[in-house]
Design an enzyme around this catalytic site. Sequence first.
Site, PDB file in Angstrom:
ATOM      1  N   SER A 141       0.941  -1.612  -0.121  1.00 48.19           N
ATOM      2  CA  SER A 141      -0.488   0.031  -0.347  1.00 48.19           C
ATOM      3  C   SER A 141       0.976   1.074   0.108  1.00 48.19           C
ATOM      4  O   SER A 141       1.959   1.135   0.404  1.00 48.19           O
ATOM      5  CB  SER A 141      -0.798  -0.393   1.050  1.00 48.19           C
ATOM      6  OG  SER A 141      -1.582   1.165   1.205  1.00 48.19           O
ATOM      7  N   TYR A 154      -2.063  -1.364  10.498  1.00 51.63           N
ATOM      8  CA  TYR A 154      -2.150  -1.344   8.996  1.00 51.63           C
ATOM      9  C   TYR A 154      -0.555  -1.142   8.599  1.00 51.63           C
ATOM     10  O   TYR A 154      -0.237  -1.318   7.898  1.00 51.63           O
ATOM     11  CB  TYR A 154      -3.507  -0.651   8.670  1.00 51.63           C
ATOM     12  CG  TYR A 154      -3.439  -0.626   6.830  1.00 51.63           C
ATOM     13  CD1 TYR A 154      -4.334  -1.765   6.788  1.00 51.63           C
ATOM     14  CD2 TYR A 154      -2.977   0.114   6.151  1.00 51.63           C
ATOM     15  CE1 TYR A 154      -4.599  -2.609   4.796  1.00 51.63           C
ATOM     16  CE2 TYR A 154      -3.424   0.013   4.946  1.00 51.63           C
ATOM     17  CZ  TYR A 154      -4.102  -1.063   4.405  1.00 51.63           C
ATOM     18  OH  TYR A 154      -4.009  -0.821   2.919  1.00 51.63           O
TER      19      TYR A 154
HETATM   20  P1  NAD Z   1     -11.358  -5.897   0.428  1.00 47.27           P
HETATM   21  O1  NAD Z   1     -11.947  -6.072   1.604  1.00 47.27           O
HETATM   22  O2  NAD Z   1     -12.897  -5.487  -0.930  1.00 47.27           O
HETATM   23  O3  NAD Z   1     -10.953  -7.621  -0.337  1.00 47.27           O
HETATM   24  C1  NAD Z   1     -10.107  -8.117   1.389  1.00 47.27           C
HETATM   25  C2  NAD Z   1      -9.972  -9.392   0.525  1.00 47.27           C
HETATM   26  O4  NAD Z   1      -9.580  -9.771   1.348  1.00 47.27           O
HETATM   27  C3  NAD Z   1     -11.566 -10.316   0.627  1.00 47.27           C
HETATM   28  O5  NAD Z   1     -11.870 -11.242  -0.195  1.00 47.27           O
HETATM   29  C4  NAD Z   1     -11.199 -11.044   2.053  1.00 47.27           C
HETATM   30  O6  NAD Z   1     -12.253 -11.641   1.817  1.00 47.27           O
HETATM   31  C5  NAD Z   1     -10.688 -11.632   2.226  1.00 47.27           C
HETATM   32  N1  NAD Z   1     -10.141 -11.568   3.397  1.00 47.27           N
HETATM   33  C6  NAD Z   1     -10.075 -10.845   4.543  1.00 47.27           C
HETATM   34  N2  NAD Z   1      -9.887 -11.383   5.698  1.00 47.27           N
HETATM   35  C7  NAD Z   1      -9.452 -12.220   5.550  1.00 47.27           C
HETATM   36  C8  NAD Z   1      -9.263 -13.425   6.177  1.00 47.27           C
HETATM   37  N3  NAD Z   1      -8.902 -13.618   7.262  1.00 47.27           N
HETATM   38  N4  NAD Z   1      -8.109 -14.750   4.971  1.00 47.27           N
HETATM   39  C9  NAD Z   1      -8.499 -14.581   3.694  1.00 47.27           C
HETATM   40  N5  NAD Z   1      -9.003 -13.217   2.931  1.00 47.27           N
HETATM   41  C10 NAD Z   1      -9.786 -12.356   3.863  1.00 47.27           C
HETATM   42  O7  NAD Z   1     -10.457  -5.173  -0.172  1.00 47.27           O
HETATM   43  P2  NAD Z   1      -9.284  -4.749  -1.305  1.00 47.27           P
HETATM   44  O8  NAD Z   1      -9.338  -2.611  -0.626  1.00 47.27           O
HETATM   45  O9  NAD Z   1      -9.357  -4.979  -2.189  1.00 47.27           O
HETATM   46  O10 NAD Z   1      -7.596  -5.126  -0.535  1.00 47.27           O
HETATM   47  C11 NAD Z   1      -7.103  -5.872  -1.027  1.00 47.27           C
HETATM   48  C12 NAD Z   1      -6.418  -5.594  -0.722  1.00 47.27           C
HETATM   49  O11 NAD Z   1      -5.488  -4.852  -0.909  1.00 47.27           O
HETATM   50  C13 NAD Z   1      -5.497  -5.676   0.742  1.00 47.27           C
HETATM   51  O12 NAD Z   1      -3.846  -6.332   1.308  1.00 47.27           O
HETATM   52  C14 NAD Z   1      -5.400  -3.797   0.926  1.00 47.27           C
HETATM   53  O13 NAD Z   1      -4.440  -3.345   2.480  1.00 47.27           O
HETATM   54  C15 NAD Z   1      -4.568  -3.519  -0.385  1.00 47.27           C
HETATM   55  N6  NAD Z   1      -4.957  -2.152  -0.503  1.00 47.27           N
HETATM   56  C16 NAD Z   1      -6.500  -1.936  -0.771  1.00 47.27           C
HETATM   57  C17 NAD Z   1      -5.947  -0.452  -0.927  1.00 47.27           C
HETATM   58  C18 NAD Z   1      -7.640   0.429  -1.275  1.00 47.27           C
HETATM   59  O14 NAD Z   1      -7.397   1.505  -1.474  1.00 47.27           O
HETATM   60  N7  NAD Z   1      -8.849  -0.166  -1.289  1.00 47.27           N
HETATM   61  C19 NAD Z   1      -5.214   0.916  -0.994  1.00 47.27           C
HETATM   62  C20 NAD Z   1      -4.052  -0.044  -0.822  1.00 47.27           C
HETATM   63  C21 NAD Z   1      -3.977  -1.485  -0.516  1.00 47.27           C
END
Ligand code: NAD
Length: 259
Positions: A141, A154
């Site tokens: 991130s 985080y």
């Molecule tokens: P999201 O909530 O849409 O997806 C998260 C996924 O992780 C889902 O499929 C959920 O079921 C799964 N998950 C959560 N806990 C779990 C567990 N204990 N075991 C297995 N699966 C689990 O979120 P997202 O925004 O798509 O995030 C995905 C990644 O991207 C994360 O690591 C997040 O930190 C990172 N990220 C997101 C953003 C953003 O702005 N959305 C920015 C930077 C980084």
Amino acid sequence: MSQPLKGKTALVTGSTSGIGLGIAIGLAKQGANIVLNGFGDHLPAQSHIEQLGVKVHYHGADMSKAKDIEELFAFVEKNQSSIDILVNNAGIQYVANIEDFPVEKWDSIIAINLSSAFHTSRLALPYMKKKNWGRIINIASAHGLVASAQKAAYVAAKHGIVGLTKVTALENATTGITCNAICPGWVLTPLVQKQLDDKAKALGISNEKATEMLLSEKEPSLQFTTPEEIGELAVFLCSPAANNVRGVAWAMDGGWTAQ
Ligand code: NAD
């Protein structure tokens, strides 16, 4: 259509929604067979990817549990025989000042956002070493490069995964296995939608206003990065052109960390 990843297997953790699903679709379009993981209803994601003509399996391992992750790998070996591409994407968020941060939230964020990538990497590397080819892509991130208040767990986990990325890259630097991190800024997924809803509620403002505030505070482009764009970067990192891209933390953040 050329499918350079045909015959390869990609495990994408947390791929039932958001960024993980975008990456799984991107890799499947290049021919990779996919192992989906994550909570919630996986069937829409599975049938979408099956329509791309690749093999798709799903395992619901809880990525906070080392034993579940070992079971996931046994499942992958049984159903896909190997693993060539590992995308460590599963992640959660919690927002509070350190003195108010629930201990169990700290523990689960470190387990899901950081330790899970250690477990999946230690289990995937022997398969990759056998073929002298592999790709490990860690979804960090902008918070793996810079901090924001109220995101102690985080930010610690994401800085940690950038460090793990570098070590993994170095330990395999003379092989065909690369490891890199992608560092997105804001991406409009369920994880961010919740933060937007909380902001709108706390300040008594509309969702549009909350979105405008969220973007203008951190992201000079005033645009969300999309899961599809992140999927395309993952495809590039799997291509021969990226053979010597190793240990990089690649920002995709609309200029957030350039400031
Ligand atoms: P999201 O909530 O849409 O997806 C998260 C996924 O992780 C889902 O499929 C959920 O079921 C799964 N998950 C959560 N806990 C779990 C567990 N204990 N075991 C297995 N699966 C689990 O979120 P997202 O925004 O798509 O995030 C995905 C990644 O991207 C994360 O690591 C997040 O930190 C990172 N990220 C997101 C953003 C953003 O702005 N959305 C920015 C930077 C980084």
